[in-house]
Design a protein around this motif. Structure first.
Motif, short mmCIF file in Angstrom:
data_model
loop_
_atom_site.label_atom_id
_atom_site.label_comp_id
_atom_site.label_asym_id
_atom_site.label_seq_id
_atom_site.Cartn_x
_atom_site.Cartn_y
_atom_site.Cartn_z
N LEU A 1 0.92 -7.35 -12.68
CA LEU A 1 0.41 -7.51 -14.04
C LEU A 1 -0.35 -8.83 -14.19
O LEU A 1 -1.39 -8.87 -14.85
N ALA B 1 -3.66 -8.31 -12.53
CA ALA B 1 -4.52 -7.42 -13.31
C ALA B 1 -5.15 -8.18 -14.47
O ALA B 1 -6.33 -7.97 -14.80
N TYR C 1 -7.41 -1.81 -16.83
CA TYR C 1 -6.86 -2.12 -15.50
C TYR C 1 -5.35 -2.31 -15.58
O TYR C 1 -4.61 -1.79 -14.75
N ILE C 2 -4.94 -3.08 -16.59
CA ILE C 2 -3.51 -3.35 -16.72
C ILE C 2 -2.75 -2.05 -16.95
O ILE C 2 -1.72 -1.79 -16.33
N ARG D 1 -14.93 -9.09 -16.63
CA ARG D 1 -15.72 -9.27 -17.85
C ARG D 1 -16.72 -10.40 -17.67
O ARG D 1 -17.85 -10.33 -18.14
N THR E 1 -9.19 -8.67 -14.89
CA THR E 1 -9.94 -8.27 -16.08
C THR E 1 -10.85 -9.41 -16.53
O THR E 1 -12.02 -9.18 -16.87
N LEU F 1 -10.23 4.85 -11.68
CA LEU F 1 -11.42 4.17 -12.19
C LEU F 1 -12.61 5.10 -12.22
O LEU F 1 -13.42 5.06 -13.15
N ILE G 1 -7.12 -5.87 -7.82
CA ILE G 1 -5.73 -5.80 -8.28
C ILE G 1 -4.80 -5.38 -7.15
O ILE G 1 -3.72 -5.92 -6.99
N VAL G 2 -5.25 -4.40 -6.37
CA VAL G 2 -4.37 -3.90 -5.31
C VAL G 2 -4.72 -4.52 -3.97
O VAL G 2 -4.32 -4.00 -2.94
N ILE H 1 -2.63 0.14 -13.66
CA ILE H 1 -1.75 -0.32 -12.59
C ILE H 1 -0.31 -0.11 -13.01
O ILE H 1 0.55 0.25 -12.20
N PHE H 2 -0.06 -0.27 -14.30
CA PHE H 2 1.29 -0.04 -14.79
C PHE H 2 1.64 1.44 -14.68
O PHE H 2 2.73 1.81 -14.21
N LEU I 1 -10.65 -3.24 -8.02
CA LEU I 1 -9.75 -2.96 -6.89
C LEU I 1 -9.12 -4.24 -6.33
O LEU I 1 -8.24 -4.15 -5.48
N LEU J 1 -5.95 3.81 -7.41
CA LEU J 1 -6.63 3.09 -8.49
C LEU J 1 -8.10 3.46 -8.53
O LEU J 1 -8.69 3.61 -9.60
N ILE K 1 -10.84 -2.60 -22.39
CA ILE K 1 -10.62 -3.86 -21.67
C ILE K 1 -9.21 -3.91 -21.09
O ILE K 1 -8.95 -4.59 -20.11
#
Lengths: 281, 206
Positions: free
Chosen positions: B77, B80, A97-98, B88, B84, A144, B109-110, A101-102, B107, A140, A94
């Motif tokens: 962050l 993101a 993603y974080i 979910r 998430t 994924l 996120i970006v 990206i980090f 995607l 990304l 879970i």
């Protein structure tokens, strides 16, 4: 032998058949924005290929050792304060993603510092592209895809190893470079054409991109043909001795996992969707 | 550039004058990728709207704590985290749709729209204005996505929301739901809209 075929098909699929730009539409922004001159396009392509490979390495490592259910490092850490069988089921996906990206943004930073220190000429050539790449969705997307093949694999034999992950990333980047360089070449000629005024710039680029995507659709099916051609001979000896050969699993990895364009035509299941929607509210 | 626009102006601007897709050419990946059916496009716009609203409000609340050199990291962050949540949620309640949208939900996120709005509006103005801006921008995004998706779905499969709308003689123009159709539809629509604005307002909106 099977492994080599796998690698070859992944490479071919990522670079040509399911081209990142023209099939999955990731990395469209540089495709439209930076594809004005061939030189710039080549620079951008190289930078993306470079970063994407590094990001894929990081993503694969983190996924395999930390994030996925039953990953060794997580299990080790968790078993310090919970029973072993519970620790084996800890699932950190879970957070993926974080974490990705980090990892991407920090790796871009490090790559930038490293290149500036040791390859000043290369740094000059990359110019502004390196920081821009942080928000390039192609990277990304590659992470994924790799995750879906590591975490999503039902049995450990299908799980992608580092070689496959890096192949996907590198050739995905190469496919991106091919697409963007072709586009830049066309656009240099378009400058001289008498395009209707409202269409100048992005609009005509998109239309040309559509034609290019149509051309690339010609590669559809090359992978299955190639597989048949390559597996036809040893099939007699190999299938008799061992395993229900990696052929069917591979089919799934390349096409099924992300094949929403073919599978997901809207006819699929409005009933399902509507039923699902009435659930929450 | 002296005064920041008010909430109402932000809201209106997002829908047409500064439409994220047609005017600013941002967020093109989902625009091209998920518009092969109207349902997918609407869901995607909803997800983007949710993330944009939450991210904008949060960034706006903490805007005085942000260090300039760390802001992009904080933006990504925050985004993101909400992506998430959205991902979910979709997987739990709209499983089929989340399969259809595939990797395009993460995607977000970006997605440049959200980072752009955080940078332009949320990091400078109050939460209320930021929220209005987010709603306006996501409405504009949703309208743009729906317009492309409706054209592609009607031409490509002869149906809308999965229901048949074209007469039975209509030959399904399959290329429209395949990748090339996305490029062509969007390119032609963009040109048409440029043409209409050029005719209507001269150089008013540039």
């Amino acid at each position: 032998m099977n492994y080599l075929i796998d690698i070859l098909l992944i490479a071919l699929g990522a670079a040509l058949i399911n081209n990142f730009v023209l099939y999955y539409f990731v990395g469209i922004c540089p495709f439209i924005g930076v594809s004005r001159h061939v030189g710039m396009a080549v620079g951008m392509g190289c930078a993306v290929t470079f970063v994407i490979t590094i990001a894929a390495f990081i993503a694969w490592t983190i996924t395999t050792f930390v994030l996925m259910p039953g990953a060794p490092l997580t299990r080790l850490a968790a078993s310090l304060f919970m029973p072993a069988e519970t620790a084996a089921r800890v699932d950190l996906t879970i957070l993926s993603y974080i974490v990705y990206i980090f990892a991407i943004s920090s790796s871009v930073q490090f790559v930038e510092m490293y290149v500036r220190r040791f390859f000043p000429l290369l740094y000059k050539a990359f110019g502004v592209f390196l920081p821009l790449i942080t928000t390039n969705c192609a990277i990304l997307f590659a992470c994924l895809t790799i995750m879906s093949h590591v975490v999503g694999a039902e049995n450990p034999a299908d799980r992608w190893d580092l070689g496959r992950a890096l192949t996907l990333a590198f050739f995905g980047g190469a496919g991106f470079t091919i697409a963007i360089v072709i586009m830049a070449g066309i656009r240099e000629e378009l400058e001289l054409c008498d395009v209707p005024k409202p269409f100048r710039g992005a609009a005509i680029t998109l239309v040309v991109g559509g034609i290019l995507a149509m051309a690339f659709m010609g590669f559809t099916g090359v992978d299955s043909g190639l597989r048949e051609a390559m597996t036809a001979k040893p099939a007699v000896t190999e299938t008799s001795t061992s395993v229900p050969a990696p052929a069917p699993p591979e089919e799934k990895t390349l096409s099924k996992a992300f094949d929403f364009h073919r599978v997901s035509t809207p006819i699929e299941g409005p009933a399902n969707i509507l039923r699902g929607e009435s659930c929450p509210g | 550039m002296a005064d920041q626009p008010t909430a109402a102006e932000r809201f209106i601007q997002g829908i047409l004058p500064e439409n994220p897709v047609y005017r600013q050419l941002l967020g093109l990946c989902p625009t091209l990728a998920v518009t092969n059916s109207l349902m997918a496009a609407v869901t995607m716009a909803g997800a983007v709207g949710f993330v944009l609203l939450c991210a904008n409000v949060i960034i706006s609340l903490i805007r005085n704590l942000l260090k300039p050199y760390l802001r992009i990291v904080v933006f990504t962050l925050t985004i993101a985290t909400f992506v998430t949540i959205a991902d979910r949620f979709l997987a739990a309640y709209l499983y089929q749709m989340s399969k259809t949208l595939g990797p395009y939900i993460p995607l977000i996120i970006v997605n440049c729209i959200i980072i752009c709005r955080c940078e332009v509006c949320a990091s400078k103005q109050s939460p209320f204005v930021a929220a209005a801006d987010a709603v306006g921008q996501s409405l504009g995004f949703g309208l743009a996505l729906s317009s492309i998706a409706a054209i592609r779905e009607i031409l490509g499969t002869g149906s809308l929301f999965g229901l048949r709308v074209m007469p039975a003689v209509w030959p399904d123009w399959v290329i429209m739901v395949l990748p090339p159709g996305a490029f062509l539809t969007f390119g032609l629509l963009l040109g048409t809209i440029n043409w209409i604005t050029a005719r209507k307002g001269g150089k008013k909106i540039a």
